[in-house]
Design a protein around this motif. Structure first.
Motif, short mmCIF file in Angstrom:
data_model
loop_
_atom_site.label_atom_id
_atom_site.label_comp_id
_atom_site.label_asym_id
_atom_site.label_seq_id
_atom_site.Cartn_x
_atom_site.Cartn_y
_atom_site.Cartn_z
N GLY A 163 0.85 -1.19 0.00
CA GLY A 163 0.00 0.00 0.00
C GLY A 163 0.88 1.23 0.00
O GLY A 163 1.90 1.27 0.70
N VAL A 164 0.51 2.23 -0.80
CA VAL A 164 1.36 3.41 -0.99
C VAL A 164 0.58 4.67 -0.63
O VAL A 164 -0.56 4.87 -1.09
CB VAL A 164 1.86 3.52 -2.44
N ALA A 165 1.21 5.54 0.16
CA ALA A 165 0.68 6.88 0.42
C ALA A 165 1.80 7.87 0.15
O ALA A 165 2.98 7.57 0.39
CB ALA A 165 0.21 7.01 1.87
N SER A 218 -4.66 1.31 4.68
CA SER A 218 -5.91 1.09 3.97
C SER A 218 -5.65 0.63 2.54
O SER A 218 -6.32 -0.29 2.03
CB SER A 218 -6.74 2.38 3.97
N ALA A 219 -4.65 1.24 1.88
CA ALA A 219 -4.31 0.84 0.51
C ALA A 219 -3.77 -0.59 0.49
O ALA A 219 -4.05 -1.36 -0.43
CB ALA A 219 -3.28 1.81 -0.07
N LEU A 220 -2.98 -0.96 1.52
CA LEU A 220 -2.45 -2.33 1.61
C LEU A 220 -3.60 -3.34 1.70
O LEU A 220 -3.57 -4.39 1.02
CB LEU A 220 -1.54 -2.44 2.82
N GLN A 221 -4.60 -3.05 2.50
CA GLN A 221 -5.71 -3.98 2.65
C GLN A 221 -6.49 -4.11 1.34
O GLN A 221 -6.97 -5.19 0.99
CB GLN A 221 -6.64 -3.51 3.78
N ARG A 222 -6.60 -3.02 0.58
CA ARG A 222 -7.28 -3.10 -0.72
C ARG A 222 -6.49 -3.95 -1.70
O ARG A 222 -7.05 -4.72 -2.48
CB ARG A 222 -7.49 -1.70 -1.30
N ALA A 223 -5.16 -3.84 -1.65
CA ALA A 223 -4.32 -4.65 -2.53
C ALA A 223 -4.46 -6.13 -2.19
O ALA A 223 -4.54 -6.99 -3.08
CB ALA A 223 -2.86 -4.21 -2.43
N PHE A 227 -2.46 2.46 -4.49
CA PHE A 227 -2.23 3.79 -3.94
C PHE A 227 -3.38 4.14 -2.99
O PHE A 227 -4.52 3.71 -3.19
CB PHE A 227 -2.15 4.84 -5.04
N ALA A 228 -3.09 4.97 -2.02
CA ALA A 228 -4.13 5.45 -1.13
C ALA A 228 -5.19 6.21 -1.91
O ALA A 228 -6.38 6.06 -1.68
CB ALA A 228 -3.53 6.35 -0.04
N ASP A 229 -4.75 7.04 -2.86
CA ASP A 229 -5.66 7.74 -3.76
C ASP A 229 -5.74 6.93 -5.04
O ASP A 229 -4.78 6.88 -5.82
CB ASP A 229 -5.14 9.16 -4.03
N ALA A 230 -6.87 6.30 -5.29
CA ALA A 230 -7.00 5.40 -6.43
C ALA A 230 -6.76 6.12 -7.75
O ALA A 230 -6.12 5.58 -8.67
CB ALA A 230 -8.39 4.75 -6.43
N GLU A 231 -7.27 7.36 -7.88
CA GLU A 231 -7.08 8.10 -9.12
C GLU A 231 -5.61 8.45 -9.33
O GLU A 231 -5.10 8.39 -10.44
CB GLU A 231 -7.92 9.38 -9.09
N LEU A 232 -4.95 8.80 -8.23
CA LEU A 232 -3.53 9.11 -8.31
C LEU A 232 -2.73 7.88 -8.74
O LEU A 232 -1.83 7.96 -9.58
CB LEU A 232 -3.04 9.60 -6.94
N GLY A 233 -3.08 6.75 -8.18
CA GLY A 233 -2.40 5.52 -8.55
C GLY A 233 -2.63 5.14 -9.99
O GLY A 233 -1.71 4.71 -10.69
N LYS A 234 -3.87 5.34 -10.45
CA LYS A 234 -4.18 5.02 -11.85
C LYS A 234 -3.38 5.90 -12.79
O LYS A 234 -2.83 5.43 -13.79
CB LYS A 234 -5.67 5.20 -12.09
N ALA A 235 -3.29 7.20 -12.47
CA ALA A 235 -2.54 8.12 -13.33
C ALA A 235 -1.06 7.77 -13.35
O ALA A 235 -0.42 7.80 -14.40
CB ALA A 235 -2.73 9.55 -12.83
N GLU A 276 0.69 10.15 11.12
CA GLU A 276 -0.38 9.21 11.44
C GLU A 276 -1.39 9.09 10.30
O GLU A 276 -1.93 8.00 10.04
CB GLU A 276 -1.08 9.60 12.74
N VAL A 277 -1.62 10.20 9.57
CA VAL A 277 -2.56 10.16 8.45
C VAL A 277 -1.98 9.32 7.31
O VAL A 277 -2.66 8.49 6.70
CB VAL A 277 -2.88 11.59 7.97
N LEU A 278 -0.71 9.52 7.01
CA LEU A 278 -0.06 8.76 5.94
C LEU A 278 -0.01 7.27 6.28
O LEU A 278 -0.23 6.42 5.41
CB LEU A 278 1.35 9.31 5.68
N ARG A 279 0.30 6.94 7.55
CA ARG A 279 0.32 5.53 7.95
C ARG A 279 -1.06 4.90 7.77
O ARG A 279 -1.19 3.77 7.26
CB ARG A 279 0.76 5.43 9.42
N GLU A 280 -2.10 5.62 8.19
CA GLU A 280 -3.46 5.10 8.09
C GLU A 280 -3.87 4.88 6.63
O GLU A 280 -4.46 3.85 6.29
CB GLU A 280 -4.42 6.08 8.77
N ARG A 281 -3.51 5.82 5.77
CA ARG A 281 -3.91 5.71 4.36
C ARG A 281 -3.11 4.63 3.64
O ARG A 281 -3.64 3.93 2.77
CB ARG A 281 -3.74 7.06 3.65
N ALA A 282 -1.83 4.47 4.00
CA ALA A 282 -1.04 3.40 3.40
C ALA A 282 -1.55 2.03 3.85
O ALA A 282 -1.60 1.08 3.05
CB ALA A 282 0.43 3.56 3.78
#
Length: 724
Positions: free
Chosen positions: A416-418, A436-441, A451-459, A428-434
């Motif tokens: 998971g990437v933030a 969350s992205a790890l669990q989605r992966a 990526f934590a931001d799906a649109e950012l990751g897609k781009a 703490e916000v970056l850890r939480e978002r990373a």
């Protein structure tokens, strides 16, 4: 020494005044022997030169022994040349213009200028200019007394940098100051260093001066520092960075480098920086507390990870760029770990750690978050897209089979990437978002990253895919050229063609430049594209010529290409290889995409010498997109061009329902072009009315869909495609 200087100048002025009174009738046209004899007694032991201002080129007719010792030139190398040769191409110094005005008016003047010795080394030259008049009050000779004041100038610059550093550097580590000259090729030649370099690197100033700064930097950090210097060169200001330098005996020292731009020469395309380097090795190697290190892997703990992440975020906030956090977890780790005996399980974890460490930069931080889960901090990234190849590399290393005796284990990992600042600025916000992205992966099946931001990751993934595809396009010859004719507006006869690149994508079909050129430039393939287009366009023009059709071909040139010192040589070599007459090639200077701003115009301005060189070959030069970029009239007048192409956005507004202001604007552009003696071309002509209007303004040539689309080479000249 500085305190005595005004008195010395006053004495020199008095002696020269007496000299002028003695010599009222001027001097012989050959070498001013009488003047030289008097000057040798006035300036005995000093560095000075005498120039004859009455001759063409104002040649130097005498130089003292002190001049030869100061500059390193031999007497025969200096005589007969304009004294400006000491400045080489670095002649856009304001002091030079001030002195020339003073000398023209017959006034003495003093200037501080940058000069270069015979070996290329820079020195600051205090020049005192004394014009000598004849009996008719005309300046006939110029005496210039010179003094090397580099130490004084560097001391002042170093003091200024030190003041800037007051709130930036802390600690009591050894430090030294330095000066470096940055050129267009990316070199950073050290021009001077303080004696303190010995306490940091164990080298004397003489051992360091003249070297490229990159040669003193550890290979692992060399590319990053070069990138930092390129940014400093283009953007100015100051930067602070940490990297490793190579000390005497092969030792490596961690340093903090604060560098600030002190001057720049647009004409010579040189930038000088002064910096202060501080040794932070002791700080870097400070031992971690026992509780901050995992006993099995030797990796730092979560607390250290958070601390390094916080530092990376602060750095990105202060200096720009992106900081990345990656949480990487081994898929099915619990099951695999339970099936292995404890000793094998420990070896398994140590091997995973070793692999991940090998995949990272030294400046990155790898930590253990929990059993089977690692955290990675990626500081100082250019953009979000830079995270993707790092994560792919990490996953690839994990996917390699683990071999332990007869046991072979194949694993995969999810990540998971933030990124900061896009996903937040707090740890703490970056850890939480990373997380969350790890669990989605993992929920998506594992063996992937998110990526934590799906649109950012897609781009980011799309950008990386495009860059990979572009490199494959070069390797597999997927690029093709189409040619759009340019015609004489009066009779419609073809007068040349413009070579336009297309990408024959294996999946998406034929792509136009707007669909891939931005990605190509981001991938730094601009130089490769130009050389490919030039080669193929010249080859095609040569083939047409051999078949009896002499057809001029135009090739687009982005401003950044003019930074290349071998630009004119590349053009000449290509023409010679295909035996094409230079008159059948034209280069169109364009400000492509994100370069459509002042930076592009400045690049064109710096490239005047290269443009002049290709024009001397007989190659034509046209300025494209006129009106769409902020080209000043002064820049336009100074650019060595033959033709002016009015941008299609202006031509589009002079059709059937044209407003008077739009018509008059285009008319003014045409008048400017004709006033400079240039051929004026209208781009983007699509309707008969547009053709009629620009033709009535005395526009010479036109290009656009009214006459033809861009077509493959075999269709050029066969039939118009205006109906397409």
């Amino acid at each position: 020494m500085e305190e005595a200087h005004p008195t010395t100048t006053a004495n020199d002025e008095g002696r020269l005044k007496a000299l002028r009174e003695r010599v009222l009738s001027g001097f012989p046209e050959d070498d001013g022997a009488e003047l030289v004899e008097l000057l040798r007694s006035v300036f005995a032991g000093e560095s000075f030169s005498v120039s004859d201002l009455r001759r063409v080129g104002q040649p130097v007719v005498y130089v003292s022994d002190g001049f030869l010792a100061l500059t390193g030139f031999r007497r025969e190398e200096a005589l007969g040349r304009d004294l400006g040769f000491l400045m080489r191409d670095d002649t856009d110094q304001e002091e030079v213009r001030v002195v020339r005005d003073a000398v023209r008016d017959g006034r003495a003047a003093t200037a501080l200028v940058r000069c270069y010795r015979r070996d290329g080394s820079l020195f600051w030259n205090e020049q005192r200019h004394y014009p000598i008049k004849d009996s008719r009050d005309r300046v006939g000779h110029l005496v210039v007394v010179q003094r090397d004041v580099s130490d004084l100038v560097h001391a002042r610059s170093a003091n200024e940098v030190a003041r800037q550093l007051a709130s930036s550097l802390g600690g009591d580590g050894a430090f030294f100051s330095y000066g470096a000259i940055l050129d267009a090729a990316g070199n950073a030649r050290i021009s001077w260093t303080h004696d303190g370099v010995a306490s940091v690197l164990g080298r004397s100033p003489a051992e360091v001066q003249g070297k490229d700064l990159a040669d003193l930097i550890s290979p692992e950090d060399r590319d990053a520092v070069r990138e930092r210097l390129r940014a400093l060169r283009s953007e100015g200001g100051s930067r602070r960075d940490r990297y490793r330098m190579l000390a005497e005996g092969g030792r490596v020292r961690w340093v903090e480098d604060f560098a600030a731009v002190s001057w720049r020469s647009t004409e010579a395309d040189l930038v000088a920086v002064h910096g202060v380097v501080r040794d932070v090795t002791a700080e870097r190697l400070r031992r971690l507390e026992i509780g901050d290190v995992d006993a099995l892997t030797g990796l730092p703990s979560e607390r250290v990870l958070d601390d390094r992440l916080d530092q990376a975020v602060r750095q990105s906030r202060r200096y720009g760029g992106v900081a990345g956090l990656v949480l990487l977890e081994l898929d099915n780790f619990d099951f695999v770990h339970r099936t292995l005996n404890p000793r094998r399980g420990e070896r398994f974890m140590r091997e995973a750690t070793r692999r991940l460490q090998r995949a990272l930069r030294r400046s990155d931080t790898l930590a253990l978050v929990r059993p089977g889960c690692f955290g990675v901090v990626l500081p100082d990234l250019n953009d979000t897209g830079a995270v993707v190849p790092v994560v792919e590399k990490l996953l690839a290393w994990v996917a390699r089979p683990f071999q332990d005796g007869t046991l072979r284990v194949e694993l995969a990992a999810s990540a998971g990437v933030a990124v900061a600042p896009a996903d937040g600025r707090r740890t703490e916000v970056l850890r939480e978002r990373a997380e969350s992205a790890l669990q989605r992966a993992r929920a998506a099946g594992g063996s992937r990253f998110a990526f934590a931001d799906a649109e950012l990751g897609k781009a980011a993934e799309e950008r990386l895919t495009l860059e990979h595809d572009l490199r494959r396009a070069f390797a597999e010859d997927q690029l093709v050229l189409h040619y759009q004719p340019r015609v004489h507006l009066r009779d419609g006869r073809e007068c040349g063609v413009e070579a336009l690149v297309r990408w024959r994508h294996p999946e998406r079909g034929l792509l136009l430049p707007g669909e891939f050129l931005p990605g190509l430039y981001r991938a730094r393939l601009g130089d490769a594209l130009f050389e490919w287009v030039l080669e193929n366009a010249v080859a095609q023009a040569s083939a047409w010529s051999e078949r009896g059709t002499r057809r001029r071909v135009s090739v687009n040139v982005g401003p950044g290409l003019l930074e290349r010192t071998d630009f004119a040589q590349v053009v000449q070599t290509t023409l010679e290889r295909w035996h094409l007459h230079p008159g059948l090639l034209e280069l169109e200077l364009r400000s492509e995409f994100e370069l459509r701003d002042d930076a592009g115009v400045q690049a064109l301005d710096r490239g005047r010498d290269q443009l002049g060189a290709v024009r001397r070959l007989g190659v034509g030069v046209a300025l494209d997109d006129f009106g769409a970029v902020a080209t000043s009239f002064t820049q336009l007048r100074r650019l060595p061009v033959d033709a002016l192409k009015i941008d299609r956005s202006f031509v589009a507004r002079v059709g059937d329902s044209a407003e008077r202001g739009d018509v008059e604007l285009v008319r003014a552009m045409v008048t400017i072009g004709h006033g400079l003696g240039l051929t004026v071309v209208a781009e983007g002509i699509e309707t008969p009315k547009q053709r009629e209007r620009v033709c009535s303004m005395a526009v010479t040539e036109g290009q656009g869909y009214l006459f033809s689309h861009a077509v493959p080479s075999e269709l050029v000249g066969i039939s118009p495609t205006a109906t397409e």
